[in-house]
Design a protein around this motif. Structure first.
Motif: not given
Length: 186
Positions: A2-11, A15-23, A40-47
């Protein structure tokens, strides 16, 4: 695997991925396991997020329960435990026993269409289901196109979850225990 979740809390998270996660967290109060992997992929997340307006359009025409019945039928037909548990919980929130309810006429039509969408490839050689004509007569061609488009996106969601081995969200685990107990009892 399995693919693990992206750590959007990581410093180090972009910024784009962290922003998507916060939204997403602001929108629904959390980031599900599926959305965490998609980060892990902004285009996949948006899709996969782009289907939400379509889902809302169907809810406004057919009702939230009918859309959840449709989604559950696709999820069960495609054997996605994560999605099946999600929509079983959604039906329970509507006061519906997912194992013992009588579908409305619209829901029965949606279930028939779901079987076609999630069916084996040989099913696609058959004549389109009569349910499409029934829904078109009631709601118009726009709704039929939206139903099939949403159902196809739902199937893609199921395939994403099963192919990547996305783990079941903790809040769905009690439902998984119940589903497992029922399967063992059968």
């Amino acid at each position: 695997m399995s693919v693990s979740s992206f750590d959007w809390h990581s410093p180090d998270a972009p910024a784009e991925l962290a922003g998507l996660a916060r939204a997403e967290q602001e929108r629904v109060g959390r980031v599900t396991n599926m959305k965490g992997v998609l980060l892990h992929s902004a285009p996949a997340f948006r899709l996969f997020g782009a289907v939400l307006p379509l889902k809302e359009s169907l809810r406004s025409r057919l009702g939230a329960r009918a859309v959840d019945v449709f989604s559950l039928a696709i999820s069960e037909d495609s054997h996605c435990l994560l999605c099946s548990l999600y929509f079983r919980r959604a039906l329970k929130a509507h006061g519906v026993d997912p194992d013992g309810y009588v579908p409305t006429d619209d829901e029965a039509a949606l279930i028939e269409i779901a079987h076609r969408i999630a069916g084996e490839p040989v099913a696609h050689k058959a004549t389109p289901p009569a349910a499409l004509k029934l829904l078109e007569a009631r709601y118009g061609a726009e709704t039929v196109v939206e139903v099939v488009a949403y159902g196809s996106a739902m199937l893609a969601t199921n395939r994403l979850n099963t192919t990547l081995g996305i783990p079941i969200d903790d809040d769905l685990l009690p439902a998984a225990d119940i589903a497992g107990a029922k399967a063992n009892a059968a």
